[in-house]
Motif scaffolding. Structure first.
Motif, PDB file in Angstrom:
ATOM      1  N   SER A   1      11.629  11.260  -4.602  1.00  0.00           N
ATOM      2  CA  SER A   1       9.941  10.833  -4.256  1.00  0.00           C
ATOM      3  C   SER A   1       9.490  10.561  -4.328  1.00  0.00           C
ATOM      4  O   SER A   1       8.165  11.179  -5.406  1.00  0.00           O
ATOM      5  N   LEU A   2       8.798   9.608  -4.282  1.00  0.00           N
ATOM      6  CA  LEU A   2       7.637   8.657  -5.414  1.00  0.00           C
ATOM      7  C   LEU A   2       5.972   8.496  -4.816  1.00  0.00           C
ATOM      8  O   LEU A   2       6.469   7.810  -3.483  1.00  0.00           O
ATOM      9  N   LEU A   3       4.943   9.112  -5.308  1.00  0.00           N
ATOM     10  CA  LEU A   3       4.045   8.597  -4.782  1.00  0.00           C
ATOM     11  C   LEU A   3       3.459   7.805  -5.395  1.00  0.00           C
ATOM     12  O   LEU A   3       2.958   8.194  -5.920  1.00  0.00           O
ATOM     13  N   LEU A   4       2.727   6.903  -4.805  1.00  0.00           N
ATOM     14  CA  LEU A   4       1.737   5.413  -5.490  1.00  0.00           C
ATOM     15  C   LEU A   4       0.799   5.667  -5.343  1.00  0.00           C
ATOM     16  O   LEU A   4       0.416   6.667  -5.124  1.00  0.00           O
ATOM     17  N   PRO A   5      -0.094   5.253  -6.222  1.00  0.00           N
ATOM     18  CA  PRO A   5      -1.942   5.389  -6.314  1.00  0.00           C
ATOM     19  C   PRO A   5      -2.033   4.450  -5.402  1.00  0.00           C
ATOM     20  O   PRO A   5      -3.023   5.289  -4.612  1.00  0.00           O
ATOM     21  N   THR A   6      -1.569   3.663  -4.076  1.00  0.00           N
ATOM     22  CA  THR A   6      -1.886   3.433  -3.565  1.00  0.00           C
ATOM     23  C   THR A   6      -1.885   4.429  -1.760  1.00  0.00           C
ATOM     24  O   THR A   6      -2.652   3.853  -0.824  1.00  0.00           O
ATOM     25  N   GLY A   7      -1.436   5.187  -2.126  1.00  0.00           N
ATOM     26  CA  GLY A   7      -0.592   6.583  -1.217  1.00  0.00           C
ATOM     27  C   GLY A   7       0.660   6.868  -0.039  1.00  0.00           C
ATOM     28  O   GLY A   7       0.290   7.640  -0.010  1.00  0.00           O
ATOM     29  N   LYS A   8       0.384   5.409  -0.835  1.00  0.00           N
ATOM     30  CA  LYS A   8       2.398   5.218  -0.428  1.00  0.00           C
ATOM     31  C   LYS A   8       3.423   6.389  -0.825  1.00  0.00           C
ATOM     32  O   LYS A   8       3.519   6.752  -2.076  1.00  0.00           O
ATOM     33  N   THR A   9       4.199   6.937  -0.303  1.00  0.00           N
ATOM     34  CA  THR A   9       5.801   6.866  -0.659  1.00  0.00           C
ATOM     35  C   THR A   9       6.401   6.505  -0.266  1.00  0.00           C
ATOM     36  O   THR A   9       7.371   6.050   0.372  1.00  0.00           O
TER      37      THR A   9
END
Length: 355
Positions: free
Chosen positions: A225-233
């Motif tokens: 599970s990856l959390l992007l800088p944009t807030g999306k997972t």
């Protein structure tokens, strides 16, 4: 992790009655409570890691020709292209002339071969009649073989010219997204010059850095599970683990295929730095709802039921949390714990237990 207990910390700050008042209460219950026991739950084990989002593979698209002028550009940065799609064209007039010249030379050699074969066939028909000398026979057969060789050479020249002609069309080697374009309309080509860069199949990967000890617990196929800088997972799957350790960082790279939407580059961008969790398995552990846990003096505590309906404050260690439950260490599975209202209790208080 302690955000779940914010409401309870307020109640922990309430002032209790003084010692004289407590003595007057005696053995009377100070609170009516409901008791619960720690719940055994399956908890996911994860490894936290940081890393960069990068293209799975990025192709460099260039030209093998030199001295030709670029006359057509059909792709720009961000365009999605298909394998074989024409991205650019060079002026092919010179190469077209080379092809025509090579085909004419081939026709000439084929005509010469036809004549040589006719002469050789006549020699074969005469055989050993004595009408021709051995030297004449040898000369006829040699001319036939040389004519065949010239035809093969001419065919190779035609094929070479046609290859050069095809190289005037710059095509996509695979499906993907154009990530860079250095081609300029009207520019003269140089052999090996890069014109475009292509993110193959629009696939992205996350290159996570983990310690050498952690790398032994990571296997291909594990979920991420990856959390992007944009807030999306974004979800992903471990594809491979690097066989070597970086000499500078002493870390190991883990390659994770990202599962993104139909337009992957709309969610994640190559070059992003992201944090993620690699799921390495599950373990069973005891858990309590957040309402049963009290923060006091910087520590997590619960109240357990003892004899004579008295409660005892017990310090516990908190772990993972999910769905309102928190992992706790330091309790036996059959321990009776006050379910809520711990902020109104003190060590040794008598309570009334209700079901």
């Amino acid at each position: 992790m302690f955000a779940l207990l914010a409401g309870l910390t307020l109640t922990a700050a309430m002032v209790r009655a003084d010692s004289a008042d407590k003595k007057t209460v005696g053995s009377k219950p100070v609170l009516t409570v409901r008791m619960i026991q720690p719940k055994s739950m399956e908890w996911a084990q994860t490894i936290a890691a940081n890393g960069n989002v990068l293209p799975w593979q990025e192709s460099s698209i260039g030209t093998e020709l030199g001295g030709l002028r670029l006359t057509q550009l059909n792709a720009a940065i961000g365009d999605r292209v298909k394998k074989g799609q024409v991205l650019a064209r060079y002026n092919d007039a010179t190469i077209q002339a080379e092809v025509a010249q090579a085909k004419a030379a081939l026709a000439e050699t084929e005509a010469a071969l036809g004549e040589a074969q006719q002469n050789a066939n006549r020699v074969r028909q005469l055989g050993n009649t004595g009408a021709m000398s051995e030297q004449q026979k040898t000369e006829a057969f040699t001319k036939e073989m040389m004519a065949k060789a010239r035809v093969q050479s001419a065919k190779a020249q035609v094929a070479s010219a046609q290859v050069r002609l095809s190289q005037t069309r710059i095509v996509a080697p695979d499906d993907g997204v154009i990530s860079a374009r250095s081609a300029s309309l009207g520019a003269v080509s140089q052999p090996g010059q890069e014109l475009f860069r292509l993110v193959r199949q629009a696939r992205l990967e996350w290159q996570a850095e983990v310690t050498a000890a952690e790398s032994n617990r990571i296997k291909a196929g594990q979920t991420v599970s990856l959390l992007l800088p944009t807030g999306k997972t974004v979800q992903g799957t471990v594809r491979n683990i690097a066989p070597t350790i970086d000499m500078k960082t002493r870390n190991v790279l883990v390659y994770v295929d990202l599962k993104t939407a139909a337009d992957p580059l709309a969610e994640a961008k190559p070059g992003m730095f992201a944090k993620g969790q690699i799921a390495i398995g599950q373990t069973r552990a005891l858990a309590l709802p957040g309402s049963a846990i009290l923060l006091r003096d910087g520590f997590a505590n619960v109240f357990v039921l003892q004899a004579d309906h008295k409660v005892k404050q017990v310090r516990v260690k908190l772990g993972r949390q999910a769905d309102g439950m928190m992992e706790v260490e330091g309790l036996a599975p059959n321990t009776s714990v006050v379910a809520s209202g711990a902020g109104f209790l003190a060590d040794g208080d008598v309570v009334r237990v209700v079901k």
